[in-house]
Design a protein around this motif. Sequence first.
Motif, PDB file in Angstrom:
ATOM      1  N   ASP B  33     -30.706 -43.951 -12.365  1.00 57.13           N
ATOM      2  CA  ASP B  33     -31.711 -43.366 -11.750  1.00 57.13           C
ATOM      3  C   ASP B  33     -32.082 -43.822 -10.532  1.00 57.13           C
ATOM      4  O   ASP B  33     -32.767 -45.119 -10.565  1.00 57.13           O
ATOM      5  CB  ASP B  33     -32.644 -42.792 -12.519  1.00 57.13           C
ATOM      6  CG  ASP B  33     -33.392 -41.665 -11.980  1.00 57.13           C
ATOM      7  OD1 ASP B  33     -33.858 -40.782 -12.547  1.00 57.13           O
ATOM      8  OD2 ASP B  33     -33.933 -41.955 -10.637  1.00 57.13           O
ATOM      9  N   VAL B  35     -34.334 -43.336  -8.225  1.00 59.14           N
ATOM     10  CA  VAL B  35     -35.953 -43.427  -8.106  1.00 59.14           C
ATOM     11  C   VAL B  35     -36.383 -44.465  -8.934  1.00 59.14           C
ATOM     12  O   VAL B  35     -37.150 -45.476  -8.483  1.00 59.14           O
ATOM     13  CB  VAL B  35     -36.464 -42.193  -8.494  1.00 59.14           C
ATOM     14  CG1 VAL B  35     -38.202 -42.343  -8.550  1.00 59.14           C
ATOM     15  CG2 VAL B  35     -36.147 -41.001  -7.713  1.00 59.14           C
ATOM     16  N   TYR B  36     -36.160 -44.614 -10.357  1.00 56.85           N
ATOM     17  CA  TYR B  36     -36.767 -45.791 -11.137  1.00 56.85           C
ATOM     18  C   TYR B  36     -36.107 -47.122 -10.549  1.00 56.85           C
ATOM     19  O   TYR B  36     -36.782 -48.071 -10.678  1.00 56.85           O
ATOM     20  CB  TYR B  36     -36.063 -45.417 -12.390  1.00 56.85           C
ATOM     21  CG  TYR B  36     -36.955 -44.523 -13.118  1.00 56.85           C
ATOM     22  CD1 TYR B  36     -38.463 -44.406 -13.136  1.00 56.85           C
ATOM     23  CD2 TYR B  36     -36.440 -43.422 -14.002  1.00 56.85           C
ATOM     24  CE1 TYR B  36     -38.962 -43.546 -13.710  1.00 56.85           C
ATOM     25  CE2 TYR B  36     -37.215 -42.439 -14.517  1.00 56.85           C
ATOM     26  CZ  TYR B  36     -38.481 -42.375 -14.401  1.00 56.85           C
ATOM     27  OH  TYR B  36     -39.302 -41.591 -15.046  1.00 56.85           O
ATOM     28  N   TYR B  48     -42.874 -39.489  -9.346  1.00 55.78           N
ATOM     29  CA  TYR B  48     -41.646 -39.267  -9.299  1.00 55.78           C
ATOM     30  C   TYR B  48     -40.882 -38.096  -8.424  1.00 55.78           C
ATOM     31  O   TYR B  48     -39.980 -38.104  -7.783  1.00 55.78           O
ATOM     32  CB  TYR B  48     -40.838 -39.097 -10.593  1.00 55.78           C
ATOM     33  CG  TYR B  48     -39.710 -38.935 -10.860  1.00 55.78           C
ATOM     34  CD1 TYR B  48     -38.789 -40.297 -11.374  1.00 55.78           C
ATOM     35  CD2 TYR B  48     -38.654 -37.895 -10.819  1.00 55.78           C
ATOM     36  CE1 TYR B  48     -37.438 -40.153 -11.253  1.00 55.78           C
ATOM     37  CE2 TYR B  48     -37.191 -37.738 -10.912  1.00 55.78           C
ATOM     38  CZ  TYR B  48     -36.711 -38.969 -11.158  1.00 55.78           C
ATOM     39  OH  TYR B  48     -35.302 -39.069 -11.363  1.00 55.78           O
ATOM     40  N   GLU B  49     -41.582 -36.990  -8.784  1.00 54.22           N
ATOM     41  CA  GLU B  49     -41.202 -35.538  -8.027  1.00 54.22           C
ATOM     42  C   GLU B  49     -41.177 -35.932  -6.524  1.00 54.22           C
ATOM     43  O   GLU B  49     -40.366 -35.757  -5.856  1.00 54.22           O
ATOM     44  CB  GLU B  49     -42.366 -34.325  -8.332  1.00 54.22           C
ATOM     45  CG  GLU B  49     -42.026 -33.648  -9.520  1.00 54.22           C
ATOM     46  CD  GLU B  49     -40.354 -33.161  -9.390  1.00 54.22           C
ATOM     47  OE1 GLU B  49     -40.363 -32.275  -8.379  1.00 54.22           O
ATOM     48  OE2 GLU B  49     -39.738 -33.444 -10.433  1.00 54.22           O
ATOM     49  N   TYR B  52     -38.624 -38.455  -5.733  1.00 54.58           N
ATOM     50  CA  TYR B  52     -37.025 -37.871  -5.594  1.00 54.58           C
ATOM     51  C   TYR B  52     -36.886 -36.778  -4.521  1.00 54.58           C
ATOM     52  O   TYR B  52     -35.943 -36.925  -3.897  1.00 54.58           O
ATOM     53  CB  TYR B  52     -37.216 -36.853  -6.975  1.00 54.58           C
ATOM     54  CG  TYR B  52     -35.836 -36.272  -7.364  1.00 54.58           C
ATOM     55  CD1 TYR B  52     -35.085 -36.898  -8.084  1.00 54.58           C
ATOM     56  CD2 TYR B  52     -35.453 -34.998  -7.048  1.00 54.58           C
ATOM     57  CE1 TYR B  52     -33.888 -36.698  -8.479  1.00 54.58           C
ATOM     58  CE2 TYR B  52     -34.340 -34.627  -7.304  1.00 54.58           C
ATOM     59  CZ  TYR B  52     -33.569 -35.363  -8.257  1.00 54.58           C
ATOM     60  OH  TYR B  52     -32.426 -34.910  -8.708  1.00 54.58           O
ATOM     61  N   LYS B  53     -37.959 -36.104  -3.933  1.00 58.24           N
ATOM     62  CA  LYS B  53     -37.828 -35.214  -2.503  1.00 58.24           C
ATOM     63  C   LYS B  53     -37.623 -36.027  -1.617  1.00 58.24           C
ATOM     64  O   LYS B  53     -36.829 -36.027  -0.740  1.00 58.24           O
ATOM     65  CB  LYS B  53     -38.845 -34.478  -2.574  1.00 58.24           C
ATOM     66  CG  LYS B  53     -39.108 -33.120  -3.559  1.00 58.24           C
ATOM     67  CD  LYS B  53     -39.232 -31.925  -2.710  1.00 58.24           C
ATOM     68  CE  LYS B  53     -38.964 -30.684  -3.710  1.00 58.24           C
ATOM     69  NZ  LYS B  53     -39.941 -30.532  -4.483  1.00 58.24           N
ATOM     70  N   LEU B  57     -32.916 -36.161  -3.065  1.00 57.42           N
ATOM     71  CA  LEU B  57     -31.994 -36.111  -4.279  1.00 57.42           C
ATOM     72  C   LEU B  57     -32.111 -34.719  -4.349  1.00 57.42           C
ATOM     73  O   LEU B  57     -31.172 -34.421  -5.450  1.00 57.42           O
ATOM     74  CB  LEU B  57     -32.539 -36.991  -5.262  1.00 57.42           C
ATOM     75  CG  LEU B  57     -32.139 -38.697  -4.886  1.00 57.42           C
ATOM     76  CD1 LEU B  57     -32.948 -39.369  -6.117  1.00 57.42           C
ATOM     77  CD2 LEU B  57     -30.633 -38.738  -4.820  1.00 57.42           C
ATOM     78  N   ASP B  58     -32.802 -33.768  -4.053  1.00 52.68           N
ATOM     79  CA  ASP B  58     -32.936 -32.453  -4.310  1.00 52.68           C
ATOM     80  C   ASP B  58     -31.767 -31.554  -3.664  1.00 52.68           C
ATOM     81  O   ASP B  58     -31.294 -30.576  -3.808  1.00 52.68           O
ATOM     82  CB  ASP B  58     -34.200 -31.864  -4.291  1.00 52.68           C
ATOM     83  CG  ASP B  58     -34.624 -32.084  -2.733  1.00 52.68           C
ATOM     84  OD1 ASP B  58     -34.347 -32.942  -2.316  1.00 52.68           O
ATOM     85  OD2 ASP B  58     -35.687 -31.397  -2.601  1.00 52.68           O
TER      86      ASP B  58
END
Lengths: 679, 314
Positions: B33, B35-36, B48-49, B52-53, B57-58
Amino acid sequence: MTMKANDLVQAVDIRTSFPFDKNRRVQAVDGVSLELKRGEIVGLVGESGSGKSVTSMSILQLILPPGKVEGEVYVDGMQGNMLTYGPQSEEARSVRGGKIGMIFQEPMTSLNPIHKVGFQIQENILTHQKVSEEEAKNLAIDMMRKVGIANPEMRYNQYPAEFSGGMRQRIMIAMVLAAKPDVLIADEATTALDVTTQAQILELIQNLSKTENVSVIIVTHNLGLVARYADRIYVMYGGNIVESGDKYTMFASPQHPYTKGLLAAVPRLDDRKDRRLVPIEGLPPVAINLPPYCKFYERCKYREDRCKEGMCPLSDRGNQHFVRCVLSAEEVAAKEKSMADDAGSVPEKHIGEEPILKVENLKMYFPIYRGVMKRKVGEVHAVEDVSFVVHPGETLGVVGESGCGKSTLAKCIMRAITPVDGHIYFKGQDIARMKERELKPLRSKITMIFQDPFSSLNPRQTAESIVGEPLQINHLTSSRAEYDARINELFELVGLDPSFRTRVPREFSGGQRQRIGIARALACNPDVMICDEPVSALDVSIQAQIINLLEDLQSSLNLAYVFIAHDLSVVKHISDRILVMYLGRVVETAPAERLYDHPLHPYTKALLSAVPITDPKADENRERIKLSGEIPSVLNRPSGCPFSTRCPYATDRCRKEVPKLQDYGNGQQAACFLCEKER
Amino acid sequence: MIRYIGKRIAQTVIVMLLVSFITFLLVSVMPKDPVYSLFGSDVTPDEYEVLYKRLGLDQPILVRYGKWLADILRGDLGTSYAYRMPVGEVVGKKIGVTMYMSIVSTLISFPLGMLFGVITAVKRGKWQDNVFTFLANIMGSIPGFVIAIVVLWVFCVQLKWLPSSGFAFPWEDFGTHIRTIIMPMFCLVLGGVAGVTRQTRSSMLEAIRQDYVRTARSKGLKENYIINKHVLRNGLVPIITLIGGRLAMMIGGSVFIENVFSIPGMGALMVNSVNKVDVPVIQVCVLLTAGCISLSYLFTDFLYLAVDPRISLQ
Ligand SMILES: Nc1ncnc2c1ncn2[C@@H]1O[C@H](COP(=O)(O)OP(=O)(O)OP(=O)(O)O)[C@@H](O)[C@H]1O
Ligand code: SF4
Ligand code: SF4
Ligand SMILES: [Mg+2]
């Protein structure tokens, strides 16, 4: 040993060998002596492997180790035996190119692709003449002009890839002659070329030999060529010279059994209709197991025990005619009479009334694509409006030079490709655009034999499965026993021992392979057989066997043949009617005899006159039409008569309009305005 | 001619785009992953949200690819998962080391190999041929790292003449450069020379057999001249086209050799990155290697154009 007064080159007892395996050597040339006088054209003839090329390369010391040359070579103007100097010596190199130049068979590969042709000519001049580079260039351009290259200043700077095969051979000639040698050796220099180009090149060599004062050795397998162009002839067999002499004497009264055999085996343009060829029995010799006595013994009709007593010397039969045979001319003649040649005539033919194959206005075009996007930029008109009929039991010959559409025509009839337009009636049914499903049952009725029947086959397939494949595909036999019986029958039909069934192609000789090809084509009892250059890869003595076989099969099975070949003598020999093609069009068609006696179209006349017959006296009396220029590429065909760019009689009308085939009686048709006017 | 050059450049660009797309896809197939990996495993779900954005990655894969490609072209090669610093800094010098090793060893092995190849072909069957061909066959069949280990043992462990690890560019410290590079370079070059010798020999023998060489002999030209004018160019042109492939092999070989001699090149980096699933670094390594190889193929094609008139004719 010294040279005779007017000799230019004298080779004495040349023996050349190559290693075969650890302790044996192949004696490729076994004691050849020959001489060349100033201004003379000498022919060195023999079948493939007889040692012609090795002889000429030995004289020039072009044989590389581990090959070994022994003997003596004397060259006018050089001291002593050239062979003692060694191939890399100053002396040997000044003879090579300087005194004796050589042209090879392969026009496409004999020039270095990365050097300009001018450079390659100039290089030879600079090696052998004391001139500056500038003068050498002028000499080269001069010579290029003399060999018939238009615009030599420009072409001097071109690469070999920009020349056609015929043009490259001209470049080779220019290259050799530019260094002012005394001798030119032309080793099969025209074999790869079309017949009319071949005639042009040989005539050029003949003329240059006079104007440039060079002697020529023509090395060839073609007896006709030496009959026309040489003065004196050496016949080679198995590394020996078996007969030599003046060409008139030799062709009028050949004395060695091999020479006699060769002449009886080759078809001639002026043969009578029913002459049967007499093949030489057996196979050409293999250099590794030649006997220490007469090399021809195995195949000689006249052999006796005393022939095995040792190598017989060349004996003078008078008139500088030398023959290497134990038997005298009278003895051979007597034997010949007692054997009463049973060759006789070709079997009688029964030509049917109803045509079996009828082709009408056949057209085949291929698209040409260019560029990255594969855009269609034009079409090759490979076959343009071709019509003919073939009757059962009849042979239709198709002749023409490279690119005239012969093989495309064959592929259309086989329906390997679908013609663009026109009709192909087989037994009245139009198969030109028939669907594969309907075609399937007919496929086995029209079969084909090729120049090399096995190039496309699996080399491990046995002869039996090659021949039997069509039987299996078409489910023609219902049991194993029936299948076996049919295979045996087919083998016997083509003169092969059925015990050869399990052999693979490489275990067969060229002639035997062609027999297997024929057996395969016969498997399904065809009505029509298309023969595309079936004998052109074979030696003449074998060629005769196959031609005879085809003639016998035709008469016993009532087959119709479409016989395609570039060798006019062969086509004339086997055909009832002949179709002459030029750039995809039929320019003339006539019964074979009629075509030879009374050709109408200028191209037919040129084609016929380009083919010499093996009788120098008769050949000299024939009408000769010489062509200039080369066959245009099918890509830029002339707009009017296809022949108009080379025709000596072309008019403005010819260049604009395409002449139609007109009937001239006696089954003869021609497409030419000139003939229309003369009618 | 110009069209041909244009076409080849276009082809190269297309190949590079394909390679870049495939390497980009690596991210999606790697079980890691991003992000991690980038921000540590203690990221809260809310953070994380956001992250992630922020990483985009969305968005659909093609959009992300476009963005990534644009970043790369701007010189932003991304951030290493393992080192948490820009990939450029991580990869930069190391790839330089490997490229330096491969290019130099290629440049040394070609002339040498061609020279030996020509000698063996011209002296075919003589002692020169026997000796060099024998050596080339032996050297060509021993894997490079075996030679490396032997060399290392002899010169470092036994004789203690040379250091067993380290690397310096010649412009940094010439003495160290020579001492550190001599063994790895020797190992690379040995295999290269052996390979090129064998290829050159067979290509030369092929050229010597050609009909036009027989023609040249029939003109009475000197044997040396014939080799120079009529054999050499025809025999060597096909060899030149092998430079690209050889460079690719050298890069592969270098990665091995670097590990043996502890050279801080791409070899060690790649092994590390694969172990740590450091995707951005792997991406860039693959991309750069592919780029170098395509460029060398392009270069050999143009070289070919310059030496062979037949191609420019078409
Ligand atoms: N370099 C070679 N090594 C071994 N054998 C050779 C070599 N060159 C020729 N031969 C053999 O020498 C014999 C004679 O060959 P040569 O080429 O002279 O025949 P040819 O009469 O010119 O035939 P063709 O009509 O096919 O040109 C053949 O058996 C051939 O296999
Ligand atoms: S020597 Fe005997 S075997 Fe030889 S050609 Fe003469 S007759 Fe025939
Ligand atoms: S039509 Fe004209 S160009 Fe054609 S063959 Fe007849 S004369 Fe020659
Ligand atoms: Mg020959």
